[in-house]
Structures are given as structure tokens and as C-alpha cells.
Design a protein around this motif. Structure first.
Motif, PDB file in Angstrom:
ATOM      1  N   SER A  16       0.853  -1.187   0.000  1.00  0.00           N
ATOM      2  CA  SER A  16       0.000   0.000   0.000  1.00  0.00           C
ATOM      3  C   SER A  16       0.889   1.236   0.000  1.00  0.00           C
ATOM      4  O   SER A  16       2.067   1.185   0.319  1.00  0.00           O
ATOM      5  N   ASP A  17       0.258   2.339  -0.339  1.00  0.00           N
ATOM      6  CA  ASP A  17       0.990   3.595  -0.420  1.00  0.00           C
ATOM      7  C   ASP A  17       1.657   3.956   0.893  1.00  0.00           C
ATOM      8  O   ASP A  17       2.812   4.358   0.919  1.00  0.00           O
ATOM      9  N   SER A  18       0.890   3.780   1.979  1.00  0.00           N
ATOM     10  CA  SER A  18       1.431   4.217   3.265  1.00  0.00           C
ATOM     11  C   SER A  18       2.642   3.366   3.650  1.00  0.00           C
ATOM     12  O   SER A  18       3.597   3.862   4.236  1.00  0.00           O
ATOM     13  N   GLN A  19       2.622   2.106   3.263  1.00  0.00           N
ATOM     14  CA  GLN A  19       3.780   1.254   3.568  1.00  0.00           C
ATOM     15  C   GLN A  19       5.003   1.710   2.792  1.00  0.00           C
ATOM     16  O   GLN A  19       6.110   1.755   3.313  1.00  0.00           O
ATOM     17  N   ARG A  20       4.746   2.042   1.557  1.00  0.00           N
ATOM     18  CA  ARG A  20       5.877   2.505   0.741  1.00  0.00           C
ATOM     19  C   ARG A  20       6.418   3.810   1.289  1.00  0.00           C
ATOM     20  O   ARG A  20       7.622   4.036   1.332  1.00  0.00           O
ATOM     21  N   GLN A  21       5.496   4.666   1.721  1.00  0.00           N
ATOM     22  CA  GLN A  21       5.927   5.933   2.310  1.00  0.00           C
ATOM     23  C   GLN A  21       6.842   5.665   3.495  1.00  0.00           C
ATOM     24  O   GLN A  21       7.843   6.343   3.689  1.00  0.00           O
ATOM     25  N   ARG A  22       6.475   4.652   4.264  1.00  0.00           N
ATOM     26  CA  ARG A  22       7.254   4.352   5.454  1.00  0.00           C
ATOM     27  C   ARG A  22       8.657   3.908   5.074  1.00  0.00           C
ATOM     28  O   ARG A  22       9.647   4.308   5.681  1.00  0.00           O
ATOM     29  N   ILE A  23       8.734   3.091   4.046  1.00  0.00           N
ATOM     30  CA  ILE A  23      10.056   2.635   3.584  1.00  0.00           C
ATOM     31  C   ILE A  23      10.885   3.815   3.138  1.00  0.00           C
ATOM     32  O   ILE A  23      12.064   3.953   3.474  1.00  0.00           O
ATOM     33  N   LEU A  24      10.244   4.711   2.366  1.00  0.00           N
ATOM     34  CA  LEU A  24      10.977   5.879   1.887  1.00  0.00           C
ATOM     35  C   LEU A  24      11.449   6.731   3.039  1.00  0.00           C
ATOM     36  O   LEU A  24      12.557   7.263   3.028  1.00  0.00           O
ATOM     37  N   LYS A  25      10.572   6.822   4.073  1.00  0.00           N
ATOM     38  CA  LYS A  25      10.953   7.624   5.232  1.00  0.00           C
ATOM     39  C   LYS A  25      12.170   7.004   5.918  1.00  0.00           C
ATOM     40  O   LYS A  25      13.079   7.704   6.348  1.00  0.00           O
ATOM     41  N   SER A  26      12.172   5.681   6.008  1.00  0.00           N
ATOM     42  CA  SER A  26      13.315   4.999   6.632  1.00  0.00           C
ATOM     43  C   SER A  26      14.586   5.281   5.848  1.00  0.00           C
ATOM     44  O   SER A  26      15.648   5.537   6.420  1.00  0.00           O
ATOM     45  N   LEU A  27      14.462   5.238   4.531  1.00  0.00           N
ATOM     46  CA  LEU A  27      15.642   5.498   3.696  1.00  0.00           C
ATOM     47  C   LEU A  27      16.163   6.903   3.943  1.00  0.00           C
ATOM     48  O   LEU A  27      17.369   7.138   4.013  1.00  0.00           O
ATOM     49  N   LYS A  28      15.218   7.817   4.076  1.00  0.00           N
ATOM     50  CA  LYS A  28      15.610   9.201   4.285  1.00  0.00           C
ATOM     51  C   LYS A  28      16.296   9.367   5.633  1.00  0.00           C
ATOM     52  O   LYS A  28      17.302  10.070   5.759  1.00  0.00           O
ATOM     53  N   LEU A  29      15.742   8.669   6.607  1.00  0.00           N
ATOM     54  CA  LEU A  29      16.338   8.702   7.939  1.00  0.00           C
ATOM     55  C   LEU A  29      17.785   8.205   7.864  1.00  0.00           C
ATOM     56  O   LEU A  29      18.697   8.794   8.448  1.00  0.00           O
ATOM     57  N   ALA A  30      17.958   7.128   7.093  1.00  0.00           N
ATOM     58  CA  ALA A  30      19.303   6.569   6.938  1.00  0.00           C
ATOM     59  C   ALA A  30      20.232   7.585   6.314  1.00  0.00           C
ATOM     60  O   ALA A  30      21.382   7.756   6.733  1.00  0.00           O
ATOM     61  N   GLN A  31      19.699   8.275   5.326  1.00  0.00           N
ATOM     62  CA  GLN A  31      20.510   9.273   4.649  1.00  0.00           C
ATOM     63  C   GLN A  31      20.945  10.353   5.625  1.00  0.00           C
ATOM     64  O   GLN A  31      22.097  10.775   5.649  1.00  0.00           O
ATOM     65  N   GLU A  32      19.992  10.778   6.439  1.00  0.00           N
ATOM     66  CA  GLU A  32      20.314  11.818   7.409  1.00  0.00           C
ATOM     67  C   GLU A  32      21.311  11.320   8.433  1.00  0.00           C
ATOM     68  O   GLU A  32      22.109  12.076   8.952  1.00  0.00           O
ATOM     69  N   ALA A  33      21.240  10.026   8.714  1.00  0.00           N
ATOM     70  CA  ALA A  33      22.166   9.472   9.701  1.00  0.00           C
ATOM     71  C   ALA A  33      23.526   9.199   9.079  1.00  0.00           C
ATOM     72  O   ALA A  33      24.387   8.608   9.699  1.00  0.00           O
ATOM     73  N   GLY A  34      23.698   9.591   7.825  1.00  0.00           N
ATOM     74  CA  GLY A  34      25.018   9.521   7.209  1.00  0.00           C
ATOM     75  C   GLY A  34      25.229   8.339   6.302  1.00  0.00           C
ATOM     76  O   GLY A  34      26.339   8.084   5.867  1.00  0.00           O
ATOM     77  N   ALA A  35      24.166   7.592   6.015  1.00  0.00           N
ATOM     78  CA  ALA A  35      24.350   6.424   5.157  1.00  0.00           C
ATOM     79  C   ALA A  35      24.217   6.816   3.704  1.00  0.00           C
ATOM     80  O   ALA A  35      23.607   7.816   3.363  1.00  0.00           O
ATOM     81  N   GLU A  36      24.812   5.973   2.874  1.00  0.00           N
ATOM     82  CA  GLU A  36      24.560   6.109   1.458  1.00  0.00           C
ATOM     83  C   GLU A  36      23.362   5.216   1.184  1.00  0.00           C
ATOM     84  O   GLU A  36      23.360   4.058   1.577  1.00  0.00           O
ATOM     85  N   THR A  37      22.344   5.739   0.545  1.00  0.00           N
ATOM     86  CA  THR A  37      21.145   4.926   0.389  1.00  0.00           C
ATOM     87  C   THR A  37      20.911   4.601  -1.071  1.00  0.00           C
ATOM     88  O   THR A  37      21.372   5.295  -1.952  1.00  0.00           O
ATOM     89  N   ALA A  38      20.205   3.513  -1.269  1.00  0.00           N
ATOM     90  CA  ALA A  38      19.856   3.125  -2.626  1.00  0.00           C
ATOM     91  C   ALA A  38      18.582   2.330  -2.574  1.00  0.00           C
ATOM     92  O   ALA A  38      18.286   1.666  -1.585  1.00  0.00           O
TER      93      ALA A  38
END
Lengths: 907, 230
Positions: A297-319
Motif C-alpha cells: 500500500s501507499d502508506s507502507q511505501r511511504q514508510r520505507i521511503l521515510k526509513s531510507l531518508k532517515l538513513a541518509q540523514e544518519a550519514g548512510a549512502e542509500t539506494a
């Protein structure tokens, strides 16, 4: 042994890092365990010291919260006014980043680094503002509480029971140049609290009272001290590494965190960030989108994207990867990026599915060389909202228009009608087959929901109409229960399978559609010759591919943006300010990004191989639709394609103008040389014929000889005039290519005097050149021309018997000044500059011959060499012409093979 | 008629200039043959056994430089180039191809005759016996003993300066390009370092000229090279 030596790559990267650091501003963080320890006070005191040392200090934003001591410190410091931002009818005040950038102080004070900006500000977070300030070279002082650190957020939440939502990524904290721990023992803090010296927001007073318990404060203090100690420890390691104290070389075995659709990805990210920080290794976070996951569902995907963004902010390289087999993709990614440790969330134990292999096990089996770290996911339903999406998705998948349900009911009725007459002919088992067929057909035709409905209905109808006792739901033979169950299960399984297949087919077809659209666009773009065409093509593609309106804003060579390229469909209204920001920073801005997310448009810089060509502005109908990973990828490709097309168009232009320039230059040159040839040939003949007249037999008489000589002289003068005019034309047309070589000035001075010898017979010429004059880089022919013209000038405008001096000396800015000075009557006052103009002469209507081009040619030549020429009168009277030539870096002359024979030296 | 008249071929497409050149040379006692294009010029050069060629660079059927290259494959007679162009590169090309001297149009009879005489004299020298001592101005060069004297006082030259002086004196009156000097004095590896020539020429002038800034012997042909005159 080799370990002892630093790795050259590492050294290089360190030098680069230092360079970047040198250009950036410095960030100093005043770090405390909780509110009220006196961070702001400490920051202001430090700032005052800076002021005393003469630093340009400005307060960006500091909250005194009515505390007397703090307010006292604020006095006398320059304070930036805050920006008013309208938000839900109220005017809220926020830090004014544009004001700060425009003011550009040496040091700016910004309180509360973790603060979230009001919607409508440029960045959602204050720390992002600070990053921008730093990158424009401004030093920043700021304050942070320990609970606001991203990775400690969970821990502090666990201790105090209060979660804060405003956080600062750890990389900001760790990247700070200095961290000052502001420490206060809990008892003193509590004392201050009692005295009302600690600012507490009113709304949550009770919660905060709860927060300020001694136990909490001790725990927080310990956390703050530890975090600071960690930092100091890192610094120590860093120092040792820099000074090569011992070979503590890191093996770059980095971390790879996998984000799945399951719960607790954020926690995995935070834990991975902490582990990576402990190991001091870079880390990556990836999400693999398999075909099944596309059904989320959309909201689940949003959550994944949010996690990726969090990772990015925490200094990770995301893909975000896309492929059929998640395990395979992860392993490949890890191998490609040399990541030796894979962090995954621990799967729930599945007692009822003992054959099930967890994700971690699968990785372990397929890549035994990789370490797999399993982390606990968030335990307990800490947040109710988290439960909803799964249900939603199931419901989603069952959802279908009511017509489909009606049709499946109709299907069922039809099957029953058909089966009725057949009932007498066929066995009951075959009738059951007929019903199964109906379920399969329904699922193929109408999808999962109607198919499930059909399965249930069919079982009911079969029971009601065919199983004895007929026309009743009662069942006489228990055997039929088995039939029902099998029918239902087979119906449901086929329904699910066909629905899944249909879904995948749809995904595949939509992917294919996107690819086709992309292909068509790139084909169209490759044929585009003008930016307008490119804009139109992208507009069309954005409309079909994203349901968005698009505009292209082009940048000129100076990096200024123009109005959007006009296209027939009209363009969305564009905020050129955001556009410029996206262009200058080479980063996306607008909706769905970190920068000005409140904007309805998304601005993507068009990065081409050579430079950023402009900005693509997109106005999506549904902002969220742009956030899905495959859409993002498509968008990136789109931007890249447009950028490359723009660059190609740009170079087509460049090539065209160059061709035109070359053509016109060629034409001009051939014209000039044709004129020069045509004019000079008769003049040469004239000179020669006048000469040969003297050689004829019988010898001409005195008068005839005189006439012949006069003819010769006039022809030569004519030639000089023609030469001057042609040279001026050449110089002005820019058709003269300097043949610069390293020359001895003395040589050119000598040859110019020799060339002018005939004119200088009545003058005394002296040369005064310093012995240590370096080689100079110039076009000898042209500089000889300058000197000859100056000598000619001096000879013309001074009475015979005057003396002329040529000299040179080291002048200003490392230039060499060369002068020609005479002791004649000097220049007419006020004419010192005019004489360098074309057709301008010192003395109007004088008997002195010339058209006034000589000095204009001198100026053109000297300026082409990057020098200047001026004239003035000397104190002793007489004119002095000075021109400068850049000194440059003369090449060395290797004389090692050329040594005086020793016996020669002695004699 | 103890000595045969020098034979000179004039290759020039402008009839008036050709006429003037012919007139001037004949007044000096030369035998002149005319040609108006390269093809004709080559035939004349091959059949008349000339002592010298005066050549215009811009000819209707090609570049004079091609003529020089062609001629140099079988003859070393002096070639004086007439150049109407301002471009120094053309002169350098012609000189590198093997021309000995050049004249820029417009030029007078006196200039032309002076150059022609100098080249004819040099040709006579070359065919005469090699000298072991060479004198010019106040300078005396003893090639055999590698001694240079100025007014009887020994002059200390470095090996390169000496080589340079020897090369200049043995090509007196001819224009030598930077490239030719570099190749013959420094060797082929230095072909692009033309500032070496300038620096050493400066050193040499300081040692042998009275006023190095207004030299009498080592003359600069700006943008082209040097000419040594006695």
C-alpha cells in the motif's frame, strides 16, 4: 612493514577533506544533558569573547526566555531580525537564513540546533539552515541537548518516557569542529529549576516535571558525558592517524543495512548507524523492491521511503534497488561496494512454518563470506498507527468496483442455471468442476475480491442447488463437506494466483509503458534542435508519465536563470528564487525534498556532463506520486536526458557560431592579404623602377636622378602608410595571432634601432637596459614595430640633434616597463591620451607627415600582450612613452653542458 | 673575360618587378634569365647552370618554397627569396627549406645588389680553400687552435659559444633561422628551445660586439633568425 606507511588514497582524501574544511565555516556546538544546564549562557559568553577579539559576530536566533543573566549577555550584540512566516492564519517567527547569508558575518549564533522550522521555511530543519551557512563560509555557534541526537533518541525515550520529535542527525554533531560540553550536576540543576531559572514551555508542564527527576537527570548526564567522551576518543584516533603515531589503519569493511517492508525499519537504521559509528566505517542502507513488494500500500511505501531518508540523514549512502530476488540483489550490492557486514532485522519466529528460511539465513547460505548481523525490531506495539497499513493493504487488494462484484454474482447465477439441466446427465463431481471453472474465470476477469466472493457464492450455490437434500444448505452426506472445503481452497488459491499474475502483468506492462515513453522521449529529444522543442517534449512526457506540468528554466553562461522556456501548453508558475537555489546548490528543492518542501513544485537541477544547464520544474497533480522509488528513478532519468539534450543543443550552437567565426575570419584574412598584395605590388614596382631609372644607359642627369629619387621616396612613404592602415585593420579585426616567444629585450631594441637607422641619422640614440633583465614573452615582430613607431615618433617630433633614450626597468605588479624618452619639446598639454586614438595627431595641420596611426597601432599591440601604454612629459621637458609587458615565468636555460674550459679561466 | 659572367635566374610573375630586377643585375654585370612560374624556373635552373636564383614566393603555379625544396635536392647554389608577405612564418619556411637570404618588397636596387654580391662572394669563398684563421672587426678566430682573440687579447668562450661563432662565421651573410642554429649548434634534441639561441646570442654579443644593443656583426632578423656580417 607496508602497514606502517599511510595509504596514498587516504592521504589524498584527507587533503581534500582539509581543503573542503578550510573553505567551510566552523561549527561549534555547546552540548548539554538537558535544558537548563546553561548552554545558551555559555554560548553567549564565548561569543562575547570573540567580539572582544574583533570578530564580526551576529546573533541569528537566541531564545533568552526571559532569563536575566542571558538577556544581560545579549546586550550590545548585533541581532538579526527574525522572518515572519504566515502559518495557519498566525504569523510565526523563524530564523531568516537569507538575511544571514546577505549579512555574511564571520560568526553567527544559532540556538537550538534541533529546532524544526515552520512549514514554508526554506529547510524543514534548522540544522539544514546551519549546513547552508557553514558551506557559505560562515562560522556557527549552536546548542544541542543530548536527547535531540538522532541515534540516542530511542535510548533517551526509554529512560525518560518522553520522546522528542525534533532531532539532529549524528553526522551533524560528529561533523562539528568543536563540541563544548556544558555540564551541571543534577542537584544544582534541580535547584535552578526550583528558582525558576529554567525555561519550561507551559503546555506540557506536568510531563516536563516528570522529566526533571533526579534519576533521569543523572542518566542524561551520563549519556551526554559518554557521547562527548566518544567524540574525544574519535578525535584521539583521528589524531593518531594523522600523526602516524601507530598504524591503526581501518579496514574499510563497511556496513550494509537492509530495509524491508516490515516493522521497525527505523530502529534498524538507528542501530546500524550506532554500530557504524562505533566501528568508524561508512555504511549503506538499501531497499530492494521485488515485484511482490510493488503491491504494498501507499502508506507502507511511504514508510520505507521515510526509513531510507532517515538513513541518509544518519550519514548512510542509500539506494533503492529493484529486482526479482532480494537476497541476490543485496549480496551483489554488498560485493560491489565492498561491504562485509550486512545488518538485517530479525524475522519473527514462524513455528507454523518450520521450513521457512529467514532472510538472514538466506544471505548466510548464499554468501558464506559475509557477516550477517541480526537486529531486534521494535518490540511491542509502541505506536498504534503502525498496525493499520497492513489491514489497509489487504482491504485495498480486495477492493474492486461494485460492478465487478455484481458481475461475479451474475457469473455464479449463470453457472447454476447452466448446471441445472446438466445435473441429470453428469456426476455431481463434474458439476463441482463447473463451479470451480466459474471461480477461475471470475478471478481472471475481475480480480481478487470478486473471485473470493464468487468462490464463497459458488460453494453455497452448489450446496443449495445440487447437494442433497437439494434446496437446502443442510448436508446429508459428510463427504460433501470435504468437497466444499477443497472447492473453496482451490477457488481461493487460483483466485489469488491469477490475481497475482494479473498484477505482475500490469506492473510489467506499466514498466514497459514507462520504458517506451522514455524511449520515445529520448528519440524525440535526440531530434530536438532548440531549447523550446526540448521544453515541449519534456512537458509532454511529464504530462503522460507523471501527470505533472513541467517547465524548463535555462541558465546562461554566467549562471543566471532566465524565465521558463515558453511552451504551447503554458507553464506552471515558478518561484525563481527556489529555482536559483536548486541551480546554485545542484540539489533538488521544492515539494518532497528537504528544501522548501512547502512549495507545490519540485525543482530538479539539470546536470549535464559539463555543467548544470538549468532547472526542471514539475508541478505534480499528486505530490506523493513523485515519491515512489521507480518514479524517482524515472524522474532522474528524465532530468538527465533533458540535461544532455540541452547540452547537445548548446554545443550545436557553439559549433555553429565557431564555424561562422572561422569562416568570417578566413574571409577577412584572405581579403586583407589580397588587398595588401594588390597595393604593394605596384608600389614595389614603383620603387624598383625608380631605382632602375638610375641604372639606365646613358646615366640620367642630375635633375632626372633627383626626380627618380623623389619618386622612390614617395613610393616608400606610400608603402609605409598602406602598411599602417592594413596593420591597424588586422589588429582591429583581431586577425593578428601573437607569436609569443621568450625574447631578449636588448635584441628587439637593437633591431628596431637598426630598422629606423635611416630616420634616426640626425638623432643620438642611447640604450639603457639593466643587465639582469629577464627573458620576456612577446611577439618580437610586433614589439619591434612598437619600438620602431615610438622611435619614428620621437624622430619626427623633435628637432635634429635631440637625444632619444630607450630604457627598461622592473615596474608595478611584476611588470616590466619599457620607455622611449626624448628631450624635445614634449607633448601638447592634455593630449597625453588622445594621441593614442586613431587618426589623432599631436600637431594638427603640421608639416610632419603621417596619418596618426602609429601610436594607435602601438596601443593595440601592447594591449594584445596584456600590457599598457601611456605617454607623459618628463620633468626635464621632452616626451616619455612607457609601455609595460607582463613578466611571466621565463623558462630556465640549462647551461650545465656548457662550462668554460678551466685553463681559459685562469689566463 | 678572365672570369665568366655570373648566371642568375629570376623567377617572378610580376613583369615590372622582373624587369627591374633584371635591369639592376645586368648593370652589375650578371647574365640574367627570366621565368614567370615554378615549372619554367626549374627548367631554367636545370639547363642554364646558374650561380644563383632570385625567387618570388607567391607564384601562380605554386609556392616558392616547393621550388627551393626541389632545387636543394640537386644543387646548393644560393637562393634569395623575394617576399611580398608580412608573415615571418613564410620567410622562416623558405629559409628552413634552404634559401640563403630574403628581401621584403618593396626593396631598392642597392639592397638587392648588396645581397646578391654577398651571396656570390660567399659562394666563391666556399669553393676556395678552407681558412684556419678568420678575422672580422677586432676579432680574430683561430679555428684550428680554438682560440678567439679581441684586439690581441684572448676571449674566453664557452664550448657552445665557440660552436655558435664558428657556425655563424662559416655562414656569413646568410640568414640563419633559430631552428637551423639550434640543430647545428645544440643538436636535434633542442629544436624547440629557441630562447637558448637568444640567450647565447646575447652572451656572444657581449663578448664580441662593441655595443651589444646596437650590434655590428651579429644582426637580428626579427622573427626569423640572425645574420652574421663581417
Amino acid at each position: 612493514m607496508t602497514d606502517q606507511r599511510p595509504n596514498p588514497d587516504e592521504l589524498l582524501s584527507r587533503i581534500k577533506e582539509e581543503e573542503i574544511r578550510a573553505a567551510r565555516g566552523k561549527l561549534k556546538i555547546f552540548f548539554g544533558a538537558s535544558a537548563g544546564v546553561g548552554k545558551t549562557y555559555a554560548m553567549l559568553s564565548a561569543a562575547r569573547q570573540q567580539v572582544q577579539q574583533g570578530t564580526d559576530v551576529v546573533i541569528g536566533v537566541v531564545e533568552a526566555h526571559g532569563r536575566k543573566e542571558t538577556e544581560m549577555l545579549l546586550e550590545g550584540l548585533e541581532c538579526l531580525s527574525l522572518k515572519e512566516i504566515p502559518y495557519r492564519g498566525k504569523m510565526l517567527q523563524e530564523f531568516d537564513i537569507d538575511g544571514a547569508l546577505a549579512r555574511k558575518p564571520a560568526l553567527i549564533l544559532i540556538d537550538e540546533l534541533a529546532h524544526s522550522n515552520v512549514a514554508g521555511s526554506r529547510h524543514p530543519k534548522r540544522w539544514q539552515d546551519v549546513q547552508e551557512l557553514l558551506s557559505s563560509g560562515i562560522d556557527v555557534y549552536s546548542t544541542v541537548n543530548v536527547q535531540h541526537l538522532e541515534t540516542l533518541n530511542d535510548v533517551v525515550g526509554g529512560i525518560t518516557g518522553i520522546r522528542v520529535w525534533e532531532t539532529v542527525p549524528d553526522h551533524v554533531f560528529d561533523g562539528a569542529d568543536e563540541v563544548v560540553l556544558v555540564d551541571l550536576p543534577p542537584d544544582e540543576l534541580l535547584q535552578r529549576l526550583k528558582e525558576g531559572k529554567v525555561y519550561l514551555p507551559h503546555q506540557a508542564e506536568r510531563a516536563i516535571q516528570n522529566f526533571f527527576r533526579k534519576g533521569n537527570l543523572i542518566a542524561l548526564r551520563e549519556l551526554a558525558l559518554r557521547r562527548t567522551a566518544d567524540r574525544v576518543d574519535n578525535q584521539m584516533i583521528q589524531y593518531r592517524r594523522e600523526k602516524f603515531v601507530t598504524p591503526v589503519w581501518q579496514t574499510r569493511e563497511s556496513l550494509l543495512a537492509c530495509i524491508g517492508p516490515g516493522e521497525g525499519s527505523d530502529r534498524i537504521i538507528r542501530s546500524a548507524a550506532r554500530i557504524a559509528a562505533k566501528l568508524d566505517v561508512p555504511w549503506h542502507a538499501v531497499y530492494v523492491e521485488t515485484p511482490e513488494l510493488r503491491q504494498l500500500s501507499d502508506s507502507q511505501r511511504q514508510r520505507i521511503l521515510k526509513s531510507l531518508k532517515l538513513a541518509q540523514e544518519a550519514g548512510a549512502e542509500t539506494a533503492s534497488l529493484s529486482g526479482g530476488d532480494a537476497v541476490e540483489m543485496i549480496i551483489n550490492y554488498a560485493r560491489e561496494h565492498n561491504l562485509a557486514k550486512i545488518v538485517v532485522g530479525r524475522d519473527h519466529a514462524r513455528a507454523w512454518r518450520p521450513w521457512y528460511r529467514s532472510f538472514a539465513d538466506s544471505i548466510g547460505k548464499r554468501a558464506p563470506d559475509l557477516d550477517v548481523i541480526q537486529l531486534a525490531r521494535e518490540e511491542g506495539p509502541s505506536d498504534k498507527r503502525r498496525e493499520d497499513p497492513t489491514d489497509e493493504s489487504l482491504l485495498d487488494r480486495l477492493k474492486a468496483p461494485w460492478q465487478s462484484f455484481a458481475m461475479s454474482v451474475l457469473f455464479c447465477a449463470l453457472t447454476t442455471l447452466i448446471a441445472m439441466p446438466l445435473h441429470t446427465v453428469f456426476e455431481l463431481a463434474n458439476i463441482a468442476m463447473l463451479f470451480l471453472l466459474a471461480v477461475v474465470l471470475a478471478s481472471v476477469r475481475y480480480g481478487l475480491g470478486p473471485a473470493v466472493a464468487a468462490a464463497f457464492l459458488n460453494v453455497a450455490a452448489f450446496d443449495f442447488f445440487f447437494v442433497s437434500p437439494r434446496f437446502s444448505f443442510a448436508v446429508s452426506d459428510v463427504q460433501y463437506l470435504m468437497t466444499f472445503v477443497v472447492m473453496l481452497v482451490v477457488g481461493l488459491v487460483t483466485a489469488k494466483l491469477t490475481a497475482g499474475l494479473k498484477f505482475q502483468a500490469r506492473v510489467a506492462s506499466s514498466r514497459e509503458q514507462r520504458m517506451r515513453a522514455l524511449y520515445e522521449m529520448s528519440r524525440d529529444l535526440s531530434g530536438a534542435l532548440m531549447p523550446e522543442q526540448i521544453a515541449e517534449i519534456s512537458q509532454r512526457f511529464a504530462a503522460t508519465g507523471f501527470g505533472a506540468r513541467a517547465a524548463i528554466v535555462l541558465a546562461d553562461d554566467a549562471g543566471r536563470l532566465h524565465e521558463p522556456v515558453d511552451v504551447p501548453g503554458g507553464v506552471p508558475s515558478i518561484d525563481l528564487g527556489i529555482c536559483q537555489w536548486a541551480f546554485d546548490h545542484g540539489a533538488e528543492a521544492g515539494c518532497g525534498t528537504d528544501t522548501l518542501p512547502g512549495s507545490p513544485l519540485l525543482y530538479i537541477p539539470l546536470k549535464a556532463p559539463m555543467r548544470i544547464r538549468g532547472v526542471l520544474a514539475l508541478e505534480p497533480r499528486h505530490p506523493r506520486s513523485l515519491m515512489a522509488p521507480e518514479q524517482r528513478r524515472l524522474l532522474d532519468t528524465l532530468a538527465r536526458l533533458i540535461a544532455i539534450a540541452l547540452e547537445r543543443v548548446h554545443y550545436v550552437d557553439v559549433a555553429q557560431t565557431t564555424t561562422v567565426q572561422m569562416e568570417s575570419e578566413r574571409l577577412r584574412n584572405s581579403l586583407l592579404s589580397a588587398i595588401s598584395h594588390d597595393l604593394r605590388t605596384p608600389l614595389s614596382a614603383l620603387v624598383g623602377l625608380a631605382d632602375s631609372m638610375l641604372l639606365t644607359q646613358p646615366q640620367p642627369s642630375g635633375q632626372q636622378a633627383e626626380i627618380a629619387a623623389a619618386m622612390r621616396a614617395e613610393a616608400l612613404r606610400m608603402n609605409a602608410l598602406v602598411s599602417n592602415l592594413l596593420d591597424m585593420a588586422r589588429l582591429q579585426a583581431g586577425a593578428v595571432k601573437l607569436n609569443r616567444q621568450w625574447q631578449l629585450l636588448e635584441e628587439v631594441v637593437g633591431s628596431s634601432i637598426k630598422a629606423m637607422a635611416a630616420i634616426l641619422t640626425q638623432h643620438r640614440v642611447s640604450v639603457r637596459l639593466p643587465d639582469d633583465l629577464p627573458l620576456l614573452e612577446f611577439d618580437a615582430v610586433l614589439i619591434e614595430r612598437v619600438l620602431a613607431n615610438l622611435l619614428d615618433n620621437a624622430a619626427k617630433y623633435t628637432p635634429s640633434g635631440s637625444s632619444i633614450e630607450i630604457g627598461a626597468a622592473l615596474g608595478e605588479r611584476g611588470n616590466i616597463d619599457i620607455w622611449v624618452e626624448d628631450n624635445g619639446p614634449g607633448l601638447p598639454a592634455g593630449k597625453e591620451e588622445d594621441i593614442f586614438k586613431k587618426f589623432e595627431r599631436g600637431q594638427k595641420e603640421s608639416a610632419t607627415p603621417g596619418v596618426g596611426l602609429g601610436l594607435a597601432i602601438c596601443r593595440a599591440i601592447v594591449e594584445a600582450h596584456g600590457g599598457e601604454i601611456h605617454a607623459r612629459n618628463c620633468e626635464s621637458g621632452g616626451a616619455r612613452f612607457v609601455f609595460s609587458l607582463p613578466r611571466g615565468n621565463p623558462p630556465a636555460v640549462d647551461s650545465s653542458e656548457d662550462i668554460l674550459p678551466p685553463e681559459g679561466m685562469r689566463s | 673575360m678572365s672570369e665568366p659572367l655570373p648566371v642568375i635566374i629570376v623567377i617572378e610573375d610580376e613583369p615590372t618587378i622582373r624587369r627591374f630586377v633584371k635591369l639592376s643585375l645586368e648593370s652589375e654585370g650578371c647574365q640574367v634569365f627570366e621565368a614567370d612560374c615554378i615549372r619554367r624556373g626549374l627548367i631554367e635552373a636545370g639547363t642554364r647552370k646558374p650561380d644563383m636564383v632570385v625567387l618570388d614566393l607567391g607564384l601562380p603555379d605554386g609556392n616558392g618554397v616547393d621550388f627551393i625544396r626541389d632545387l636543394r635536392t640537386w644543387s646548393d647554389i644560393p637562393v634569395i627569396v623575394l617576399s611580398a608577405r608580412t608573415s615571418e612564418a613564410d620567410k622562416v619556411e623558405a629559409l628552413d627549406a634552404g634559401a640563403d637570404d630574403y628581401l621584403v618588397k618593396p626593396f631598392g636596387a642597392a639592397e638587392l645588389l648588396a645581397r646578391v654580391r654577398a651571396q656570390l662572394r660567399r659562394r666563391a669563398h666556399v669553393h676556395g680553400a678552407a681558412q684556419s684563421v678568420f678575422e672580422f672587426g677586432k676579432i680574430r678566430v683561430d679555428f684550428g687552435r680554438r682560440i678567439v682573440e679581441r684586439e690581441g687579447m684572448p676571449l674566453h668562450l664557452t664550448p657552445i659559444e665557440f660552436r655558435l661563432l664558428v657556425y655563424l662565421t662559416s655562414n656569413a651573410d646568410s640568414v640563419l633561422t633559430h631552428r637551423q642554429l639550434l640543430k647545428n649548434v645544440w643538436g636535434p634534441s633542442h629544436a624547440e628551445d629557441s630562447h637558448y639561441v637568444r640567450v647565447y646570442m646575447g652572451h656572444l654579443r657581449k663578448k664580441i660586439e662593441d655595443d651589444p644593443s646596437q650590434p655590428k656583426h651579429i644582426l637580428t632578423e626579427t622573427g626569423v633568425g640572425y645574420r652574421f656580417v663581417i
